[in-house]
Each structure stands twice: as structure tokens, then as C-alpha cells.
Design a protein around this motif. Structure first.
Motif, PDB file in Angstrom:
ATOM      1  N   LEU A  79       0.836  -1.206   0.000  1.00 26.72           N
ATOM      2  CA  LEU A  79       0.000   0.000   0.000  1.00 26.72           C
ATOM      3  C   LEU A  79       0.868   1.252   0.000  1.00 26.72           C
ATOM      4  O   LEU A  79       0.607   2.214  -0.732  1.00 26.72           O
ATOM      5  CB  LEU A  79      -0.921  -0.005   1.225  1.00 26.72           C
ATOM      6  CG  LEU A  79      -2.129  -0.924   1.162  1.00 26.72           C
ATOM      7  CD1 LEU A  79      -2.813  -1.000   2.531  1.00 26.72           C
ATOM      8  CD2 LEU A  79      -3.134  -0.422   0.111  1.00 26.72           C
ATOM      9  N   VAL A  84       0.018   5.393  -0.596  1.00 29.30           N
ATOM     10  CA  VAL A  84      -0.853   5.550   0.565  1.00 29.30           C
ATOM     11  C   VAL A  84      -0.032   6.051   1.750  1.00 29.30           C
ATOM     12  O   VAL A  84       1.072   5.557   2.009  1.00 29.30           O
ATOM     13  CB  VAL A  84      -1.537   4.215   0.925  1.00 29.30           C
ATOM     14  CG1 VAL A  84      -2.253   4.308   2.273  1.00 29.30           C
ATOM     15  CG2 VAL A  84      -2.514   3.817  -0.162  1.00 29.30           C
ATOM     16  N   THR A  89      -7.548   7.393   3.000  1.00 31.36           N
ATOM     17  CA  THR A  89      -8.559   6.348   3.138  1.00 31.36           C
ATOM     18  C   THR A  89      -8.280   5.253   2.115  1.00 31.36           C
ATOM     19  O   THR A  89      -7.869   5.536   0.980  1.00 31.36           O
ATOM     20  CB  THR A  89      -9.980   6.893   2.916  1.00 31.36           C
ATOM     21  OG1 THR A  89     -10.031   7.585   1.653  1.00 31.36           O
ATOM     22  CG2 THR A  89     -10.378   7.844   4.032  1.00 31.36           C
ATOM     23  N   VAL A  90      -8.482   4.010   2.538  1.00 36.32           N
ATOM     24  CA  VAL A  90      -8.254   2.841   1.676  1.00 36.32           C
ATOM     25  C   VAL A  90      -9.473   1.942   1.763  1.00 36.32           C
ATOM     26  O   VAL A  90      -9.890   1.556   2.865  1.00 36.32           O
ATOM     27  CB  VAL A  90      -6.996   2.063   2.113  1.00 36.32           C
ATOM     28  CG1 VAL A  90      -6.870   0.763   1.328  1.00 36.32           C
ATOM     29  CG2 VAL A  90      -5.746   2.918   1.922  1.00 36.32           C
ATOM     30  N   VAL A  92     -11.544  -1.485   1.534  1.00 41.21           N
ATOM     31  CA  VAL A  92     -11.336  -2.925   1.665  1.00 41.21           C
ATOM     32  C   VAL A  92     -12.599  -3.595   1.134  1.00 41.21           C
ATOM     33  O   VAL A  92     -13.664  -3.503   1.747  1.00 41.21           O
ATOM     34  CB  VAL A  92     -11.061  -3.341   3.122  1.00 41.21           C
ATOM     35  CG1 VAL A  92     -10.888  -4.856   3.225  1.00 41.21           C
ATOM     36  CG2 VAL A  92      -9.818  -2.630   3.651  1.00 41.21           C
ATOM     37  N   VAL A 107      -4.046  -1.675   6.479  1.00 44.53           N
ATOM     38  CA  VAL A 107      -4.403  -0.277   6.219  1.00 44.53           C
ATOM     39  C   VAL A 107      -3.945   0.600   7.380  1.00 44.53           C
ATOM     40  O   VAL A 107      -3.385   1.687   7.188  1.00 44.53           O
ATOM     41  CB  VAL A 107      -5.915  -0.141   5.977  1.00 44.53           C
ATOM     42  CG1 VAL A 107      -6.317   1.332   5.866  1.00 44.53           C
ATOM     43  CG2 VAL A 107      -6.325  -0.896   4.714  1.00 44.53           C
ATOM     44  N   TYR A 114      -9.519   2.621   7.063  1.00 41.92           N
ATOM     45  CA  TYR A 114     -10.129   1.694   6.109  1.00 41.92           C
ATOM     46  C   TYR A 114     -11.604   2.014   5.893  1.00 41.92           C
ATOM     47  O   TYR A 114     -12.306   2.492   6.785  1.00 41.92           O
ATOM     48  CB  TYR A 114      -9.913   0.241   6.501  1.00 41.92           C
ATOM     49  CG  TYR A 114     -10.642  -0.295   7.716  1.00 41.92           C
ATOM     50  CD1 TYR A 114     -11.895  -0.894   7.602  1.00 41.92           C
ATOM     51  CD2 TYR A 114     -10.049  -0.266   8.980  1.00 41.92           C
ATOM     52  CE1 TYR A 114     -12.547  -1.433   8.703  1.00 41.92           C
ATOM     53  CE2 TYR A 114     -10.691  -0.794  10.081  1.00 41.92           C
ATOM     54  CZ  TYR A 114     -11.938  -1.374   9.945  1.00 41.92           C
ATOM     55  OH  TYR A 114     -12.577  -1.901  11.044  1.00 41.92           O
ATOM     56  N   TYR A 180     -11.593   4.423  10.664  1.00 40.34           N
ATOM     57  CA  TYR A 180     -12.401   3.806   9.609  1.00 40.34           C
ATOM     58  C   TYR A 180     -13.546   4.736   9.248  1.00 40.34           C
ATOM     59  O   TYR A 180     -13.888   5.664   9.992  1.00 40.34           O
ATOM     60  CB  TYR A 180     -12.932   2.426  10.027  1.00 40.34           C
ATOM     61  CG  TYR A 180     -13.907   2.435  11.184  1.00 40.34           C
ATOM     62  CD1 TYR A 180     -15.274   2.634  10.978  1.00 40.34           C
ATOM     63  CD2 TYR A 180     -13.472   2.223  12.494  1.00 40.34           C
ATOM     64  CE1 TYR A 180     -16.168   2.629  12.035  1.00 40.34           C
ATOM     65  CE2 TYR A 180     -14.363   2.211  13.550  1.00 40.34           C
ATOM     66  CZ  TYR A 180     -15.717   2.419  13.312  1.00 40.34           C
ATOM     67  OH  TYR A 180     -16.607   2.422  14.357  1.00 40.34           O
TER      68      TYR A 180
END
Length: 639
Positions: A79, A84, A89-90, A92, A107, A114, A180
Motif C-alpha cells: 500500500l 498511501v 482512506t483505503v 477494503v 491499512v 479503512y 475507519y
């Protein structure tokens, strides 16, 4: 932050001497002891202290704490290589699995928050969330990766790591960093992301550790995008416990779920009451020792029926706690709980440790015992607000006038409640048009808007059923539009929980004397519809019995033999009910997996004729709906 005494005693293990709950109506709970550690720090401590202890188990595989951390580190390095960094923000987008748990931890190691997305969501919904969250990358599984190639974000596929070079150090999280973002249904139909920080998650999880002490073996049945997954994953791993992840096909099949509880010696389970009811059905068939390992069952996401509470203790006696939790996503999963040690009137209890709850009138003044008011939640777990939506945040997250802590806020839940004579909270339902569908919050206005956007639909009205756990839709549409075509098109736009159980196409809406839609007249129409004359194929004994079972479960008078179960309003929980209805009417009990493969009356009649046995790959019925919608749209374009 100073609080009064706890509203109810914490759960302990000295079962013979347990005392009844003694909640008080003041709405304040005991302060959390000290500053709770952030979750990445808590998990890392268990990696160092117990590297070989089992952290995560799936259907057929498991990971130790060290192996989980190694996998997360390898993914985090990939990542980071895509760019990143801190406070990104990632997304999933993964099926429930041990890899999914490694992905969310990765993450965090990369310094990002996430954004969980259920792969069963329609493509357009997935794209809307990816855009709204402005994700920097997407972590996914090999099975889901082909769907995401066109999203325009770097993709990281969570393969098991090869022996990797020494990973870099994990990013150090801070309390005000985002942990998150979970999306809920907005009133306009657009997804709305709730932003939760590491500090808020730490407070919520510290409260969970106090209420549920020890290291649980926790069965995770919720998809990652459902906020109860937060309680299961981080409440377990922060305690050094063992997380058992049920695969999607296991959750669909209660018999397999019961076997998983026994095989993995599960001690703690959290699910919606409707799923727990079918789990008890399966346990009854499996025998008295099927759920012997359980210590605590937690229900949340729906109102707990008193009949289910009584059934729990009839099945388990006082050996297994039943805890009823309440809490919106905006308060970091939970805000109140009630522990039951035997049959009793249902309530949602009192505040969690470190939490505050208030029942207020329209002028935001506390109401007395027995008086109905709106429920507000305060304390350390109240989320930051809605991502990129300052107006919606300002409307729902208010300054807390009852908390002297600088900057304290409370969340306006929109739920109605009252303090009862026991000093616990009675939940009285919503004050607006929001309902709960299988644990998912759904705004009726959002469904109205989505239906009006369907080509050929001129107007729409959505009504909840009497229990406010299902919807019925009425649409005024062009002559060529059918209820099935509306359902198919809607299913590719919105999550499954936002698709009404039944859709009626009507020539016009009845109006009241004030010119508004006469909803009571629509309810009467729904109760006594005028069936359209249709030519039905000849039905043999098995077909007639299967159709009768469908009519019983779906509560419809006319059941075509070639229409998909899910297109008539069925869903995963009604499929469990269908299994029982088929057994009563035909003497054959097909597996739920076989029923998911055979989703028309004709196909199920053939299945019954073969004794209910079947083999072959399992299709996700929700994805099947999406595929049918795509095919229907393609046919319209060609025409």
C-alpha cells in the motif's frame, strides 16, 4: 471526565453468585480507567507477548498473531508503495476471510483509515462509496479483483505473503487520526460515511473489554461493512482472543454455522435477533450439545423479541448470558447494553462504561421516568461526523450541555425511548422515516428517491410493515414497466436491504382530502390486491407444494413457477424459513445452500424430486440479481 456510578454491573465470571442487574435512570456510566490504548498498539502488544497464539480462524485455515502481523506488514508495504500515507482512506472490498482481517490491519499499519465495502453491493453503489471517500487505493481478494479493475484506483490483492523483505515500521496512529469510515443510507439515497477516529474506537473497545472480560473465541458473522464487525474484530484481537470468521456460505446455512460454533469452540456470538432465531432452530435439530461452548450471546441491530429472550433461556438455562446491545454507527457501534440472566421484560439497558445517554424533549430538556422522549448519546465514543457533509453533521451532532468536558458533543439518534420503573431504557421506535432491515438502517425517503430514478417510474411511495422490519413499495409507472423490472433495476443501484420485499405497480395513487398520498388506502390495497389474470402452467404435486411453501413464507397469493425467489421479495433469512416450510409440506429438507442454487419454484420442485440433494458451485443470490439487472438493461438498450 467524571461520571456517576455504573448504570449496571459489569459482566463477571462468578456465575453462582451473580446478582440481578441494578441499572439507574441517570444515564451516566462510570468513567473509563485512564486513557484507553489505541487499537494498533493493543494488537501489537499481543503480537509481541503471544506470537504463536491463534488470532484468526476461517473455515479451514488459521493465523497466529505473528502470522497475522506478518501478512499485514507485507500488505502495508505494498500500500505504501502505491502512495498511501497518513490520514488517507483505503477501501477494503473483500469476502469474509482471514485475509480480510489482515487487510484492515494493513491499512492501519500504512497510516490510513479503512473503508469497508461489501462485495455483494451493486457496482454503482461501490463506485459511489469509492468516490465519496476519495480512497487512495483498494485492497481486495483474487475473486473480487476483476470487478474493480476499472475503478481508477491502485489495487492491492491480498494474496498470502511470500517470504518478504524486512517490512518498514508501522505508522504510529494518533487518537485524532481516522480509523475507519462506514457508510449508511442517507435520506436522499446517497451513501453517507460516518468517520470514527482511533481515540473514539479505543474508548468504545475499552468499554467492551470491561463489559466482556477475558479473551473470547468470537464468531464473526457480520460483513466487514456492517458496524458490528468492529465490535467482533477489535474487541477480540485487543483482548488477545481468537476471532472465528464465518464464510458467506456458512452464514447462509444455519446448520453449518452451528457446526462451526462447536468445531471452533466459540464462546461469544453477536448477531441480529432474526439470525439468532434461525440458529436456535438449527441447534434444536442438531441436539442439546450443539451450542455447548457458548458463554455469551449478544443481540443487536434489531429489536429483541421477548419470545426470543425466553427461548434463549429455555435452550441454555442460566449457563449462557444474553446481552441486548443498542447503538448507532455514529456512536462507534454501541451506546447501551442490558445483560439478562433469565427471562425478563426486554429493554436496551443503560449506558456503556464511559458513555452517556439522555432522553430529551423537543427543547432538549431531560424528561422524567415513564415519559417518552428522543434518545441522545454522549461520551467518548461519539464519532466525528459525516465525511464531507458539514450540514448533516451539524444537524445530528450537537454540543452536549450536560457534559462539562470542553468540546463534548452528543448525537441525536432519532430514536424514541423512555426510562422505565427498573431504571433501564425502553426502546419505542423511530421518530422519522428510518427503519431497520435485517440490521441495516434504511431511510424510506432514500428508497422513494431510488425508485423514482428507475426509468419509466413516475412516482413512488414506500410503506414499512407493522414491525418496521420490511418495506412494501407502490409505484406509478409507464405501461411497459412491471414490478419485476423495477426490482431488477433498483437492485443494481442500491444495497439489498433497500430493495422492498414487495413492489406493486398501480395506475395512480389514492389521495386524501388534503391532496396527499393516502397511505392507509395503499395498505388496504396491499392486504387485498386485485390479482392480474395470468395463465399458469399445469402444476404437479411437488410444484404445487413448493409454490404453497413460497406463498406461506413470502405472504403472497400468486407464485409464478419461473420467477426468482429474491425477485418476489425473499432474502437470506426468509430462505431459512422456506427450508422449514418445504420440510413441512414435502417431507424433504433441502440444504440452504441447495436452495440458494435453485431459486425458482420449478427448480426447487425438481430438487425435491431428487430428494433434496445437489452439488455444484454456490452462486451469491444478490450478485445474481445484479447480473439479471444488467441483462435486462442490455435488452432494453438493444431494443
Amino acid at each position: 471526565m467524571a461520571y456517576a456510578v455504573p448504570s449496571q454491573p459489569l459482566i463477571t465470571k462468578n456465575r453462582p453468585g451473580r446478582t440481578p442487574d441494578d441499572p439507574r435512570p441517570h444515564g451516566l456510566a462510570a468513567a473509563l480507567p485512564g486513557t484507553p490504548p489505541l487499537l494498533p498498539q493493543s494488537v501489537d502488544e499481543h503480537v509481541r507477548a503471544h506470537p504463536h497464539a491463534t488470532a484468526v480462524q476461517g473455515e479451514s485455515d488459521s493465523l497466529s498473531y505473528r502470522a497475522l502481523d506478518d501478512w499485514a506488514a507485507a500488505l502495508a508495504a505494498r500500500l505504501t508503495a502505491t502512495g498511501v500515507g497518513n490520514r488517507d482512506t483505503v477501501a477494503v472490498v473483500m469476502e469474509p476471510s482471514v485475509a480480510m482481517v489482515a487487510a484492515v490491519l494493513a491499512v492501519w499499519r500504512a497510516g490510513a483509515a479503512y473503508v469497508p465495502i461489501d462485495p455483494a453491493q451493486p457496482d454503482l453503489r461501490v463506485a459511489a462509496v469509492l468516490a465519496d471517500a476519495a480512497v487512495a487505493a483498494v485492497v481486495t481478494s483474487p475473486a473480487t479483483e476483476p470487478r474493480l479493475r476499472a475503478v481508477g484506483r491502485p489495487l492491492v490483492v491480498a494474496h498470502r505473503p511470500e517470504p518478504a523483505p524486512q517490512p518498514g515500521p508501522a505508522a504510529e496512529a494518533r487518537a485524532d487520526d481516522p480509523a475507519y469510515v462506514i457508510y449508511t443510507s442517507g435520506s436522499t439515497g446517497e451513501p453517507k460515511g460516518v468517520l470514527v477516529t482511533h481515540g473514539q474506537l479505543a474508548a468504545s473497545t475499552a468499554a467492551r473489554r470491561l463489559v466482556y472480560p477475558g479473551a473470547p473465541a468470537f464468531l464473526l458473522v457480520s460483513p466487514l461493512a456492517f458496524d458490528s464487525s468492529i465490535a467482533g474484530i477489535w474487541g477480540t484481537l485487543s483482548a488477545g482472543g481468537r476471532l472465528v470468521v464465518a464464510a458467506a456460505d456458512e452464514v447462509r446455512d444455519p446448520e453449518r454455522l452451528v457446526r462451526l460454533v462447536g468445531h471452533r469452540r466459540v464462546t461469544h456470538l453477536l448477531c441480529v435477533p432474526s439470525l439468532y432465531a434461525v440458529l436456535l432452530d438449527a441447534a434444536d435439530r442438531a441436539g442439546p450439545d450443539a451450542l455447548q461452548s457458548l458463554d455469551t450471546v449478544i443481540t443487536a441491530g434489531e429489536a429483541l423479541p421477548e419470545t426470543l429472550l425466553r427461548r434463549h433461556f429455555a435452550t441454555h438455562g442460566s449457563r449462557v448470558y444474553l446481552v441486548n446491545e443498542y447503538g448507532p454507527t455514529e456512536a462507534t457501534v454501541w451506546a447501551t447494553y442490558r445483560r439478562f440472566t433469565g427471562p425478563a421484560p426486554v429493554s436496551i439497558g443503560g449506558p456503556i462504561p464511559g458513555g452517556r445517554v439522555y432522553v430529551l424533549d423537543d427543547d432538549l430538556r431531560p424528561v422524567g421516568r415513564g415519559v417518552e422522549g428522543e434518545l441522545f448519546v454522549g461520551g467518548a465514543g461519539v464519532a466525528n461526523g459525516y465525511l464531507g457533509q458539514p450540514e448533516a453533521t451539524e444537524k445530528a451532532f450537537l454540543p452536549d450541555p450536560f457534559d462539562a468536558t470542553p468540546g463534548a458533543r452528543m448525537y441525536r439518534t432519532g430514536d424514541m425511548a423512555r426510562w422505565n420503573d427498573e431504571g433501564t431504557l425502553d426502546f419505542l421506535g423511530r421518530r422519522d422515516d428510518q427503519i431497520k432491515i435485517r440490521g441495516h438502517r434504511v431511510e424510506l425517503g432514500a428508497v422513494d428517491s431510488a425508485l423514482r430514478a428507475v426509468p419509466g417510474v413516475r412516482d413512488a411511495a414506500v410503506l414499512p410493515d407493522e414491525t418496521r422490519t420490511a418495506m412494501e413499495a407502490f409505484v406509478v409507472a409507464d405501461q411497459a414497466v412491471s414490478a419485476e423490472s423495477v426490482r431488477l433495476e433498483l437492485s443494481r443501484q442500491v444495497p439489498a436491504a433497500m430493495v422492498p420485499a414487495r413492489i406493486h405497480v398501480v395506475p395512480e395513487f389514492p389521495l386524501t382530502v388534503n391532496g396527499k398520498v393516502d397511505r392507509e388506502a395503499l395498505r388496504r390495497y396491499a392486504a387485498h390486491p386485485t390479482p392480474a389474470p395470468t395463465a399458469q402452467p399445469t402444476r404437479d404435486g411437488a410444484t404445487a407444494q413448493v409454490a404453497a411453501a413460497w406463498a406461506e413464507v413470502l405472504k403472497v397469493a400468486d407464485v409464478p413457477v419461473d420467477v426468482n425467489f429474491f425477485d418476489l421479495g425473499g432474502h437470506s433469512l426468509t430462505m431459512f424459513q422456506l427450508q422449514g416450510a418445504l420440510e413441512r409440506r414435502t417431507g424433504t429438507r433441502p440444504s440452504v445452500v441447495a436452495l440458494f442454487r435453485h431459486t425458482t419454484v420449478a427448480a426447487q420442485a425438481e430438487l425435491i424430486g431428487r430428494g433434496g440433494t445437489d452439488a455444484g458451485p454456490v452462486d451469491d443470490p444478490r450478485q445474481a440479481v445484479v447480473e439479471r439487472a444488467r441483462a435486462a438493461r442490455a435488452r432494453r438498450v438493444r431494443a
